[in-house]
Design a protein around this motif. Structure first.
Motif, PDB file in Angstrom:
ATOM      1  N   HIS A 299       0.817  -1.207   0.000  1.00 63.31           N
ATOM      2  CA  HIS A 299       0.000   0.000   0.000  1.00 63.31           C
ATOM      3  C   HIS A 299       0.860   1.271   0.000  1.00 63.31           C
ATOM      4  O   HIS A 299       0.318   2.367  -0.136  1.00 63.31           O
ATOM      5  CB  HIS A 299      -0.932   0.010   1.209  1.00 63.31           C
ATOM      6  CG  HIS A 299      -2.172  -0.810   1.019  1.00 63.31           C
ATOM      7  ND1 HIS A 299      -3.122  -0.534   0.055  1.00 63.31           N
ATOM      8  CD2 HIS A 299      -2.623  -1.916   1.673  1.00 63.31           C
ATOM      9  CE1 HIS A 299      -4.097  -1.416   0.127  1.00 63.31           C
ATOM     10  NE2 HIS A 299      -3.824  -2.266   1.095  1.00 63.31           N
ATOM     11  N   ARG A 300       2.165   1.138   0.176  1.00 59.82           N
ATOM     12  CA  ARG A 300       3.045   2.308   0.108  1.00 59.82           C
ATOM     13  C   ARG A 300       3.619   2.492  -1.294  1.00 59.82           C
ATOM     14  O   ARG A 300       4.388   3.414  -1.528  1.00 59.82           O
ATOM     15  CB  ARG A 300       4.186   2.174   1.118  1.00 59.82           C
ATOM     16  CG  ARG A 300       3.736   2.150   2.575  1.00 59.82           C
ATOM     17  CD  ARG A 300       4.926   2.307   3.513  1.00 59.82           C
ATOM     18  NE  ARG A 300       4.502   2.267   4.909  1.00 59.82           N
ATOM     19  CZ  ARG A 300       4.564   1.188   5.676  1.00 59.82           C
ATOM     20  NH1 ARG A 300       5.036   0.060   5.170  1.00 59.82           N
ATOM     21  NH2 ARG A 300       4.168   1.212   6.929  1.00 59.82           N
ATOM     22  N   PHE A 301       3.259   1.606  -2.215  1.00 61.35           N
ATOM     23  CA  PHE A 301       3.769   1.703  -3.575  1.00 61.35           C
ATOM     24  C   PHE A 301       2.778   2.485  -4.427  1.00 61.35           C
ATOM     25  O   PHE A 301       1.563   2.248  -4.378  1.00 61.35           O
ATOM     26  CB  PHE A 301       3.974   0.319  -4.181  1.00 61.35           C
ATOM     27  CG  PHE A 301       5.033  -0.497  -3.487  1.00 61.35           C
ATOM     28  CD1 PHE A 301       5.935   0.102  -2.635  1.00 61.35           C
ATOM     29  CD2 PHE A 301       5.125  -1.861  -3.692  1.00 61.35           C
ATOM     30  CE1 PHE A 301       6.918  -0.643  -1.990  1.00 61.35           C
ATOM     31  CE2 PHE A 301       6.094  -2.612  -3.071  1.00 61.35           C
ATOM     32  CZ  PHE A 301       6.998  -1.998  -2.210  1.00 61.35           C
ATOM     33  N   HIS A 302       3.297   3.404  -5.224  1.00 60.99           N
ATOM     34  CA  HIS A 302       2.450   4.226  -6.097  1.00 60.99           C
ATOM     35  C   HIS A 302       2.986   4.186  -7.521  1.00 60.99           C
ATOM     36  O   HIS A 302       4.182   3.952  -7.741  1.00 60.99           O
ATOM     37  CB  HIS A 302       2.409   5.671  -5.602  1.00 60.99           C
ATOM     38  CG  HIS A 302       1.900   5.824  -4.205  1.00 60.99           C
ATOM     39  ND1 HIS A 302       0.557   5.783  -3.885  1.00 60.99           N
ATOM     40  CD2 HIS A 302       2.544   6.001  -3.028  1.00 60.99           C
ATOM     41  CE1 HIS A 302       0.399   5.934  -2.585  1.00 60.99           C
ATOM     42  NE2 HIS A 302       1.603   6.064  -2.039  1.00 60.99           N
ATOM     43  N   ASP A 303       2.086   4.443  -8.465  1.00 59.09           N
ATOM     44  CA  ASP A 303       2.466   4.487  -9.874  1.00 59.09           C
ATOM     45  C   ASP A 303       2.282   5.900 -10.408  1.00 59.09           C
ATOM     46  O   ASP A 303       1.425   6.652  -9.938  1.00 59.09           O
ATOM     47  CB  ASP A 303       1.615   3.504 -10.683  1.00 59.09           C
ATOM     48  CG  ASP A 303       1.919   2.056 -10.324  1.00 59.09           C
ATOM     49  OD1 ASP A 303       2.947   1.537 -10.799  1.00 59.09           O
ATOM     50  OD2 ASP A 303       1.130   1.465  -9.571  1.00 59.09           O
ATOM     51  N   HIS A 304       3.086   6.224 -11.409  1.00 55.72           N
ATOM     52  CA  HIS A 304       3.057   7.581 -11.949  1.00 55.72           C
ATOM     53  C   HIS A 304       1.850   7.813 -12.845  1.00 55.72           C
ATOM     54  O   HIS A 304       1.156   8.816 -12.748  1.00 55.72           O
ATOM     55  CB  HIS A 304       4.345   7.856 -12.730  1.00 55.72           C
ATOM     56  CG  HIS A 304       4.369   9.204 -13.380  1.00 55.72           C
ATOM     57  ND1 HIS A 304       4.018   9.403 -14.708  1.00 55.72           N
ATOM     58  CD2 HIS A 304       4.681  10.423 -12.886  1.00 55.72           C
ATOM     59  CE1 HIS A 304       4.124  10.689 -14.997  1.00 55.72           C
ATOM     60  NE2 HIS A 304       4.519  11.328 -13.914  1.00 55.72           N
TER      61      HIS A 304
END
Length: 338
Positions: free
Chosen positions: A215-220
């Motif tokens: 849940h701490r991973f994000h996509d551009h």
């Protein structure tokens, strides 16, 4: 005098990293040490994004957390074994000089032992320390194995996340369009948002339960962003359940349960106060398209029973630096407040 007791903190470091790797890579959850590594790194990334006003920084959360975790594990094990060998003068000797190894030399010895290079420039003259050298070498092998075990599931989970996000982006991208396009352009109608998504939703839910730090991973890119498309799906499912004046499609409750589970895992990971409840979605868009829609007052009453879920959905979108009007178009009297 205190040098002979340095093996104690050294052993604590080695055992702490091993326990953390076991919890993070094999058991379901996130080890305490990993959490202590992730939080400051994630704070740096999100702070940089907020100050610069650019979402690009958020996309660096994935490599930052992965590389940061692996480096921290390696350095802590390296330093721990260095303390263990350094605690006993004469535990290590130079192969040619026969002199006791200095602290930098001990650090160097532990490094090539953990990497299993076995250069032989420094030796352990006593049987006990030779055995400890073997154990350190095995520890290095475990470190490499756990690093692979840590990375591979992340890659699979991110692939599943992107698959779902891309599917929902092309089908939507916002909540109302998800419903309209499913109703008009899909051969299975609203089932494409409920039954058809069960398998991938379950896989993603299970991955986040096993590895909540996902849940701490994000996509551009918007089309890859689960923190945008999942809130849109959740809002669409709530509209289907509470606003549409028609039979509910099979699988609706299971799909909502998966979305709810993902938001609860998100809340446990981020430990931040939830934002206010988002404004109600604009139902006129659906009504104008010919769908049978209940009154706005009826739907608002229904939404009150799902405030907690909608606040978690809003928190997820906010964590990805998305606006709520990108998740769902809101009633015109609320649009100016977003």
């Amino acid at each position: 005098m205190l040098r002979q007791f340095l093996w104690i903190p050294g052993l604590v470091l080695v055992v702490a990293v091993l326990a953390d790797m076991l919890v993070t890579c094999i058991q379901s959850g996130e080890g305490r040490l990993s959490r202590a590594i992730h939080r400051p790194l994630y704070w740096i990334v999100t702070t940089a994004s907020r100050i610069s006003g650019r979402r690009t920084w958020l996309s660096w959360s994935t490599p930052t957390l992965i590389v940061g975790t692996l480096i921290a594990w390696t350095l802590l094990v390296w330093f721990g074994w260095t303390l263990i060998f350094w605690s006993q003068p004469g535990a290590l000797l130079g192969a040619e000089s026969g002199q006791a190894a200095t602290f930098p030399a001990t650090f160097y010895f532990v490094g090539y032992t953990l990497s299993t290079l076995g250069l032989g420039e420094i030796i352990a003259p006593e049987t006990f320390w030779r055995i400890m050298t073997d154990i350190a070498s095995i520890n290095g092998f475990f470190l490499l194995s756990f690093a692979i075990t840590f990375i591979v599931p992340i890659a699979q989970a991110r692939s599943d996340r992107r698959e779902l996000a891309l599917h929902l982006h092309r089908a939507g991208p916002d909540a109302q369009n998800l419903i309209l396009r499913a109703h008009t352009d899909h051969d299975r109608g609203l089932l494409s948002l409920t039954t058809d998504l069960h398998l991938i939703l379950n896989r993603i839910d299970a991955a986040h339960l096993n590895s909540p730090y996902l849940h701490r991973f994000h996509d551009h890119d918007r089309q890859d962003a689960l923190d945008l498309t999942l809130p849109a799906l959740g809002e669409a499912l709530l509209i289907i359940q509470g606003a549409l004046d028609s039979d509910r499609p099979p699988g609706l409750q299971r799909a909502l349960a998966s979305v709810d589970s993902l938001t609860r895992t998100f809340e446990r990971v981020h430990h931040q106060p939830l934002p206010p409840t988002p404004p109600p979605p604009d139902l006129d868009i659906l009504r104008d398209a010919g769908l049978a829609v209940r009154s706005a007052d009826e739907y608002r009453e229904f939404l009150h029973t799902h405030d907690a879920l909608r606040r978690r959905l809003a928190a997820m979108a906010h964590a990805g630096s998305w606006r709520w009007d990108q998740v769902a178009r809101v009633e015109s009297r609320h649009s100016a407040r977003i």
